[in-house]
Design an enzyme around this catalytic site. Structure first.
Site, PDB file in Angstrom:
ATOM      1  N   ASP A 134       2.708   5.462  -6.531  1.00 23.48           N
ATOM      2  CA  ASP A 134       3.952   5.334  -5.757  1.00 23.48           C
ATOM      3  C   ASP A 134       5.197   5.217  -6.625  1.00 23.48           C
ATOM      4  OD1 ASP A 134       1.988   3.461  -3.528  1.00 23.48           O
ATOM      5  OD2 ASP A 134       2.899   5.406  -3.106  1.00 23.48           O
TER       6      ASP A 134
ATOM      7  N   HIS B 254       0.858  -1.200   0.000  1.00 20.91           N
ATOM      8  CA  HIS B 254       0.000   0.000   0.000  1.00 20.91           C
ATOM      9  C   HIS B 254       0.888   1.243   0.000  1.00 20.91           C
ATOM     10  CE1 HIS B 254      -3.468   2.445   0.573  1.00 20.91           C
ATOM     11  NE2 HIS B 254      -3.812   2.139   1.799  1.00 20.91           N
TER      12      HIS B 254
ATOM     13  N   HIS C 175      -2.284  -2.214  -9.695  1.00 18.40           N
ATOM     14  CA  HIS C 175      -3.285  -1.572  -8.839  1.00 18.40           C
ATOM     15  C   HIS C 175      -4.546  -2.420  -8.842  1.00 18.40           C
ATOM     16  CE1 HIS C 175      -5.839   1.538  -7.084  1.00 18.40           C
ATOM     17  NE2 HIS C 175      -4.722   2.127  -6.711  1.00 18.40           N
TER      18      HIS C 175
END
Ligand code: SDX
Length: 435
Positions: free
Chosen positions: A363, A268, A307
């Site tokens: 990210d 995450h 994702h």
């Protein structure tokens, strides 16, 4: 013919049931009527990791994973990142509409008047080892704020919730900065209310002996954009944690701490830190093909890729790439960017990633900017948690006001042993009272 129904026939009994379809879903509780006999509990759905389960109805954020769309309260993320400040977007996410001029002024003033920490909280931070991970310090210290504000437990009072929301949005950056200063053995810097949100955060991070900290406007704006991009993302893992803990009527400081704990995981929010470690381990473009082969062999994950929702390019990653160019004009180009760009290029042409619809997520590039700004990788997820506090609190507030919501308590499918008994000759434990 009423088209908004699902007609199912139970092969075990031959009975047919008509289930209403509303907003593209059926109610799981409507399945409980499907039984084989009167003693039957009724049908449940089995959905590990909630791959296909809506836990709530929410009006905060909309994502279309196939088209790479992200909107906060209907506004496209691209427009918000280009034309708004972070506190404007925070107000939008929390209240449903963008603030007017007076509302924004009042909102900024409220947040500014809650940036300081109780002096005991500084002493709490001092208890951590010099090398404690900033994210773990943040999680613990946010939870500890619960002891400073015992009134926060009155979660059913909307005005009380609003007060705690402002406290948390004001104080989380201060705690974040203090974890950074603690890790460097530097004195804490008090907030400077003359500065805007991200500039004040920079002040608390980087002010040394100068009388007044002057934030580089390019870096301050880049941080503000990064905060906007990370502010909310509907029912992600950490928001799910926020809602689950909040559903028991725990106070918002403890619920935010639980959400931040979920965010810290490498799958995450912790991924941005792992991306930098991955890029540093790859070291040069020449080593990329060998790394990709290890990923395809299932030995490694391509951190910052993939994702649960986006099966297209994460719109945030695209904006972050643009923001990186602005930052590098001030900080100088981060060589890791070249490795990241080449990694992305190779991956997006490789069948393994194309077939699995794996694209860069939020990210993948954020850590490269943070590193160029001077942050160590262990601060990256802390930088994610600051803005995501707004999203967590907006969902918490929505949950507390939702008449359909109750304490979260999923069912299970029991696969353990049937009833069995202890050996008959096992003696009963008796405690004799000493007289
Ligand atoms: C965030 O939910 C959100 O909205 C999160 C977030 C937010 O704003 O809150 O967007 C922020 O958490 C972004 C994600 C950051 N995490 C990472 O970058 C870690 C690397 N990514 C993966 O671990 C993974 O992609 C997840 C966790 C993000 C999503 O995992 P899923 O949806 O459970 O998908 P999966 O693990 O079932 O993968 C499907 C297939 C598998 O291959 P097969 O078993 O079918 O052969 O894709 C493969 C996976 O092995 N796969 C990857 C991969 N991600 C998925 N293979 C290599 N590298 C990867 N990164």
């Amino acid at each position: 013919m009423n088209t908004n129904v699902l007609t199912v026939t139970d092969g075990r009994t031959g009975k047919t049931y008509t289930l209403p379809i509303d907003k593209g879903a059926i109610r799981a509780m409507d399945l409980r009527q499907i039984k084989v006999d009167a003693d039957d509990f009724g049908l449940m759905t089995y959905d590990p990791a909630f791959m296909n389960t809506a836990s709530c109805q929410s009006s905060i954020t909309y994502i279309d994973g196939d088209r790479g769309i992200l909107r906060y309260r209907g506004y496209p993320i691209e427009e918000l990142a280009e034309k708004c400040t972070f506190l404007e977007v925070a107000y939008l996410i929390l209240n449903g509409d963008l603030p007017g001029e007076t509302q924004l002024k009042d909102w900024i003033s409220q947040v500014k008047h809650h940036t300081m920490l109780h002096e005991t909280t500084k002493k709490f931070l001092e208890g951590f080892r010099y090398d404690a991970h900033p994210m773990e310090m943040l999680v613990s210290t946010v939870a500890a704020l619960s002891t400073v504000y015992p009134d926060a437990r009155h979660v059913l009072d909307p005005e009380n919730r609003r007060k705690q929301i402002v406290r948390l949005i004001g104080k989380v950056p201060t705690i974040a900065a203090y974890t950074y200063r603690h890790s460097l053995g530097l004195p804490y810097i008090y907030p400077d209310n003359d500065l805007a949100y991200s500039a004040n955060f920079m002040n608390m991070l980087w002010k040394m002996l100068e009388p007044k900290y002057l934030a580089n406007p390019v870096i301050a704006r880049a941080l503000s954009i990064l905060f906007i991009l990370h502010a909310d993302h509907e029912q992600n893992c950490s928001t799910n944690a926020m809602r689950a803990v909040g559903s028991s009527q725990a106070d918002p400081f403890l619920a935010v701490a639980a959400a931040a704990a979920a965010l810290s995981g490498p799958l995450h929010g912790g991924a941005n830190e792992e991306v930098l470690r991955m890029l540093d381990s790859i070291g040069s473009k020449d080593n990329i093909p060998a790394y990709i082969e290890q990923v395809k062999a299932g030995k490694l994950k391509l951190m910052g890729f993939g994702h649960r929702v986006y099966k297209n390019y994460d719109p945030r990653a695209r904006i972050i790439k643009w923001t990186a160019d602005q930052v590098f004009q001030v900080t100088g180009r981060n060589p890791n960017l070249d490795i990241a760009l080449e990694l992305e290029k190779i991956a997006l042409e490789d069948e393994y990633f194309v077939k699995r619809k794996l694209y860069p997520n939020v990210d993948f590039y954020s850590g490269i900017i943070y590193q160029a700004m001077g942050f160590k990788p262990d601060m990256f997820t802390v930088l994610f948690a600051i803005p995501r506090t707004v999203g967590w609190l907006a969902h918490w507030n929505e949950l507390m006001a939702d008449p359909e919501q109750k304490i979260a308590r999923p069912r299970q499918i029991y696969t353990g042993p049937e009833q069995r008994h202890l050996p008959a000759d096992k003696p009963t434990i008796r405690v004799s009272v000493m007289v």
